[in-house]
Design a protein around this motif. Sequence first.
Motif, PDB file in Angstrom:
ATOM      1  N   CYS A  32      -1.239 -12.282  -9.295  1.00 24.27           N
ATOM      2  CA  CYS A  32       0.049 -11.605  -9.517  1.00 24.27           C
ATOM      3  C   CYS A  32       0.566 -11.069  -8.179  1.00 24.27           C
ATOM      4  O   CYS A  32       0.698  -9.850  -7.978  1.00 24.27           O
ATOM      5  N   TRP A  33       0.858 -11.983  -7.263  1.00 27.58           N
ATOM      6  CA  TRP A  33       1.201 -11.569  -5.901  1.00 27.58           C
ATOM      7  C   TRP A  33       2.540 -10.845  -5.828  1.00 27.58           C
ATOM      8  O   TRP A  33       2.670  -9.869  -5.084  1.00 27.58           O
ATOM      9  N   GLN A  34       3.518 -11.290  -6.584  1.00 27.80           N
ATOM     10  CA  GLN A  34       4.824 -10.638  -6.517  1.00 27.80           C
ATOM     11  C   GLN A  34       4.744  -9.209  -7.022  1.00 27.80           C
ATOM     12  O   GLN A  34       5.349  -8.301  -6.437  1.00 27.80           O
ATOM     13  N   GLU A  35       4.004  -9.007  -8.106  1.00 33.66           N
ATOM     14  CA  GLU A  35       3.845  -7.651  -8.631  1.00 33.66           C
ATOM     15  C   GLU A  35       3.110  -6.763  -7.631  1.00 33.66           C
ATOM     16  O   GLU A  35       3.463  -5.586  -7.438  1.00 33.66           O
ATOM     17  N   ALA A  36       2.079  -7.319  -6.983  1.00 32.96           N
ATOM     18  CA  ALA A  36       1.348  -6.554  -5.967  1.00 32.96           C
ATOM     19  C   ALA A  36       2.257  -6.222  -4.790  1.00 32.96           C
ATOM     20  O   ALA A  36       2.222  -5.103  -4.255  1.00 32.96           O
ATOM     21  N   ALA A  37       3.075  -7.187  -4.388  1.00 36.52           N
ATOM     22  CA  ALA A  37       3.993  -6.961  -3.268  1.00 36.52           C
ATOM     23  C   ALA A  37       5.016  -5.872  -3.602  1.00 36.52           C
ATOM     24  O   ALA A  37       5.417  -5.090  -2.727  1.00 36.52           O
ATOM     25  N   GLU A  38       5.433  -5.813  -4.873  1.00 26.91           N
ATOM     26  CA  GLU A  38       6.395  -4.783  -5.263  1.00 26.91           C
ATOM     27  C   GLU A  38       5.803  -3.381  -5.126  1.00 26.91           C
ATOM     28  O   GLU A  38       6.509  -2.432  -4.798  1.00 26.91           O
ATOM     29  N   LEU A  39       4.503  -3.255  -5.386  1.00 25.76           N
ATOM     30  CA  LEU A  39       3.864  -1.951  -5.213  1.00 25.76           C
ATOM     31  C   LEU A  39       3.909  -1.493  -3.757  1.00 25.76           C
ATOM     32  O   LEU A  39       3.933  -0.291  -3.477  1.00 25.76           O
ATOM     33  N   LEU A  40       3.906  -2.446  -2.841  1.00 29.56           N
ATOM     34  CA  LEU A  40       3.925  -2.111  -1.424  1.00 29.56           C
ATOM     35  C   LEU A  40       5.329  -2.004  -0.844  1.00 29.56           C
ATOM     36  O   LEU A  40       5.487  -1.547   0.291  1.00 29.56           O
ATOM     37  N   ARG A  41       6.338  -2.432  -1.594  1.00 31.20           N
ATOM     38  CA  ARG A  41       7.701  -2.479  -1.046  1.00 31.20           C
ATOM     39  C   ARG A  41       8.172  -1.118  -0.506  1.00 31.20           C
ATOM     40  O   ARG A  41       8.716  -1.054   0.605  1.00 31.20           O
ATOM     41  N   ALA A  58      -3.806  -2.805   0.911  1.00 28.25           N
ATOM     42  CA  ALA A  58      -2.877  -1.831   0.377  1.00 28.25           C
ATOM     43  C   ALA A  58      -3.125  -0.506   1.038  1.00 28.25           C
ATOM     44  O   ALA A  58      -4.041  -0.366   1.819  1.00 28.25           O
ATOM     45  N   LEU A  59      -2.281   0.466   0.734  1.00 25.11           N
ATOM     46  CA  LEU A  59      -2.398   1.774   1.358  1.00 25.11           C
ATOM     47  C   LEU A  59      -2.666   2.831   0.297  1.00 25.11           C
ATOM     48  O   LEU A  59      -2.158   2.751  -0.823  1.00 25.11           O
ATOM     49  N   GLY A  60      -3.447   3.830   0.692  1.00 22.71           N
ATOM     50  CA  GLY A  60      -3.656   4.989  -0.149  1.00 22.71           C
ATOM     51  C   GLY A  60      -4.099   4.637  -1.556  1.00 22.71           C
ATOM     52  O   GLY A  60      -4.929   3.772  -1.783  1.00 22.71           O
ATOM     53  N   GLY A  61      -3.500   5.326  -2.548  1.00 16.94           N
ATOM     54  CA  GLY A  61      -3.903   5.171  -3.934  1.00 16.94           C
ATOM     55  C   GLY A  61      -3.487   3.862  -4.558  1.00 16.94           C
ATOM     56  O   GLY A  61      -3.885   3.564  -5.684  1.00 16.94           O
ATOM     57  N   THR A  62      -2.669   3.060  -3.889  1.00 17.60           N
ATOM     58  CA  THR A  62      -2.242   1.786  -4.464  1.00 17.60           C
ATOM     59  C   THR A  62      -3.241   0.666  -4.202  1.00 17.60           C
ATOM     60  O   THR A  62      -3.078  -0.437  -4.734  1.00 17.60           O
ATOM     61  N   ALA A  63      -4.272   0.925  -3.402  1.00 19.12           N
ATOM     62  CA  ALA A  63      -5.175  -0.153  -2.988  1.00 19.12           C
ATOM     63  C   ALA A  63      -5.817  -0.869  -4.169  1.00 19.12           C
ATOM     64  O   ALA A  63      -5.807  -2.102  -4.240  1.00 19.12           O
ATOM     65  N   GLU A  64      -6.374  -0.128  -5.100  1.00 20.22           N
ATOM     66  CA  GLU A  64      -7.064  -0.750  -6.226  1.00 20.22           C
ATOM     67  C   GLU A  64      -6.093  -1.518  -7.110  1.00 20.22           C
ATOM     68  O   GLU A  64      -6.411  -2.624  -7.587  1.00 20.22           O
ATOM     69  N   ALA A  65      -4.911  -0.965  -7.320  1.00 18.39           N
ATOM     70  CA  ALA A  65      -3.924  -1.652  -8.162  1.00 18.39           C
ATOM     71  C   ALA A  65      -3.467  -2.953  -7.513  1.00 18.39           C
ATOM     72  O   ALA A  65      -3.325  -3.976  -8.189  1.00 18.39           O
ATOM     73  N   VAL A  66      -3.244  -2.915  -6.216  1.00 14.62           N
ATOM     74  CA  VAL A  66      -2.834  -4.128  -5.511  1.00 14.62           C
ATOM     75  C   VAL A  66      -3.925  -5.178  -5.580  1.00 14.62           C
ATOM     76  O   VAL A  66      -3.659  -6.360  -5.814  1.00 14.62           O
ATOM     77  N   TRP A  67      -5.171  -4.776  -5.375  1.00 17.55           N
ATOM     78  CA  TRP A  67      -6.274  -5.736  -5.436  1.00 17.55           C
ATOM     79  C   TRP A  67      -6.389  -6.364  -6.826  1.00 17.55           C
ATOM     80  O   TRP A  67      -6.579  -7.575  -6.961  1.00 17.55           O
ATOM     81  N   ARG A  68      -6.278  -5.552  -7.879  1.00 14.49           N
ATOM     82  CA  ARG A  68      -6.380  -6.090  -9.238  1.00 14.49           C
ATOM     83  C   ARG A  68      -5.300  -7.134  -9.486  1.00 14.49           C
ATOM     84  O   ARG A  68      -5.570  -8.192 -10.069  1.00 14.49           O
ATOM     85  N   LEU A  69      -4.095  -6.845  -9.054  1.00 16.14           N
ATOM     86  CA  LEU A  69      -3.003  -7.794  -9.257  1.00 16.14           C
ATOM     87  C   LEU A  69      -3.205  -9.049  -8.406  1.00 16.14           C
ATOM     88  O   LEU A  69      -3.055 -10.175  -8.890  1.00 16.14           O
TER      89      LEU A  69
END
Length: 269
Positions: free
Chosen positions: A23-32, A7-18
């Motif tokens: 929860c891959w789709q939810e993580a992918a939405e954070l990166l969209r 992930a990038l920037g401040g979203t990294a931890e949230a993406v990793w948790r998902l």
Amino acid sequence: MSEHGTALGGTAEAVWRLRSRGCWQEAAELLRPSAAHSPTAALSRAELLIEQCLFTAEHWEPAEDALRLAEARVNGTAQRAAASCARGFLAYVASVLGPRDRLDEAQAALGRTSAMLPPAAPGRPLLDFRRGLVAENLLHDPGAAWIAYRRAHDGAAEHGDQLLRSYTWQHLASLALTAGDRERAQEGFRASLRLREELGFTVGVAPALAALADVSTPGEAARLRAEAARLVQALGGVPVWLARRLRALPTPGASSDGRIEDQIPDGIS
């Protein structure tokens, strides 16, 4: 499996948790939003959705779409190599779990990646691992697979990629078990499980538990498989191929040699 900026920037931890909870789709939405203009985010998003295919054996179209977007965004040799490596991995996963054989595509894409990456490049361990997967599960060449996994294992250690190292431990152990080296298999499966637990990669813990069960005493094996089954259930039935294997367990009192068999290659994740 790729950690190239999961992930990038401040979203990294949230993406990793998902991601770690499946929860891959939810993580992918954070990166969209970032993926629309950032090649790194687009590649990370594609890798997330390819990993979803690996654990669910479906959702092929979103992964293909995300990868095409990433391929259109990349610039520079390293990014082109990463996109090609992802293309080869998606073709591999589709060949093993999907509707058709894409071996030629997987080999071609990984070959292109190899031509672009120097030996010491950060992306080389992941490439070596994925070439090992193709050798083991599509070409049925355990010797070539072992060499590729060993290179990936050492490279992952050099680059500090503990998640990739959990995968290389798992696959080296699986090859050791096939060769009859139960002690080395136990060492590898335990190391893989330990790393995944330490990293909090929850979705990868159940396969590690099930693999370790294959080299454990009957009582310990039953405990490990029960724990794996609880995790699979808690995560909504993923990995789907492990859920099928666990459901195929013999009933108590039935004869069994201690291993669970299925059409899916052992140690796929």
